[in-house]
Design a protein around this motif. Structure first.
Motif, short mmCIF file in Angstrom:
data_model
loop_
_atom_site.label_atom_id
_atom_site.label_comp_id
_atom_site.label_asym_id
_atom_site.label_seq_id
_atom_site.Cartn_x
_atom_site.Cartn_y
_atom_site.Cartn_z
N VAL A 52 68.57 46.37 83.98
CA VAL A 52 67.93 45.12 83.55
C VAL A 52 67.26 45.39 82.21
CG1 VAL A 52 67.55 44.29 85.91
CG2 VAL A 52 65.76 45.60 84.77
N PRO A 53 67.19 44.39 81.35
CA PRO A 53 66.56 44.62 80.06
C PRO A 53 65.04 44.83 80.14
CG PRO A 53 67.33 42.34 80.25
CD PRO A 53 67.78 43.06 81.47
N SER A 54 64.42 44.24 81.17
CA SER A 54 62.98 44.35 81.30
C SER A 54 62.58 44.31 82.76
CB SER A 54 62.29 43.21 80.55
OG SER A 54 60.92 43.17 80.86
N ARG A 55 61.67 45.18 83.14
CA ARG A 55 61.18 45.19 84.51
C ARG A 55 60.37 43.93 84.83
NH1 ARG A 55 57.42 50.36 84.35
NH2 ARG A 55 58.94 50.94 82.82
N ILE A 56 59.87 43.26 83.82
CA ILE A 56 59.01 42.10 84.04
C ILE A 56 59.71 41.02 84.84
CG2 ILE A 56 57.74 40.24 82.91
CD1 ILE A 56 57.12 42.29 80.65
N SER A 57 60.96 40.70 84.48
CA SER A 57 61.68 39.65 85.20
C SER A 57 61.90 40.04 86.66
CB SER A 57 63.02 39.33 84.52
OG SER A 57 63.85 40.48 84.50
#
Length: 154
Positions: A38-43
């Motif tokens: 994933v590009p970012s753990r935030i999502s």
């Protein structure tokens, strides 16, 4: 449908260290991000947290199946985690969790998502199988145990 179609050695998290649900979800997001899934753990952390706020994914007997739909994924991702010490993941009246199947799916793939959840739940009905997973000593033996257990069920 078999879990073996979705399991990957880089999506096994052995000896998860977390004190609570937030820490476990953060560790899942970090693992997905660090592996380039994933590009970012935030999502991931936002989607999993939102799902847990709606309804716990604890199935009992120390097992939880955090799952969510995450935009931008090309395909479903399945992470398996075994905690070194059980984590209080659900409501206080639920058993602490040491075994996690974390499922992320792209939007529009609800049928596949539901089938994977059903497959995990089918395996969860067999306490002997869960005990076998818990006896794993490292990532490799955990993955091997899951594949062996998965192959035994229709």
């Amino acid at each position: 449908m078999r879990l073996s179609d979705y399991l990957r050695d880089d999506l096994v998290l052995f000896d998860l260290e977390a004190q609570d649900m937030a820490g476990a979800i953060e560790a899942f997001g970090a693992h997905f991000e660090e592996g380039g899934h994933v590009p970012s753990r935030i999502s991931v952390t936002q989607a999993l947290s939102a799902r847990e706020e709606t309804h716990t994914t604890c199935l009992g007997h120390g097992l939880a199946v955090p799952h969510a739909s995450v935009p931008g994924l090309p395909k479903a991702l399945l992470l398996v985690a075994l905690a070194g010490s059980p984590v209080q993941f659900g409501p206080p009246d639920h058993d602490p969790v040491d075994l996690f199947f974390v499922l992320l799916s792209p939007p529009g793939r609800e049928g596949e998502h539901i089938k994977l959840l059903a497959r995990i739940c089918r395996l969860a009905q067999h306490s002997d199988d869960l005990d076998e997973l818990r006896r794993a000593v490292d990532e490799e033996s955990l993955l091997e145990a899951i594949l062996r257990v998965d192959s035994q069920h229709v």
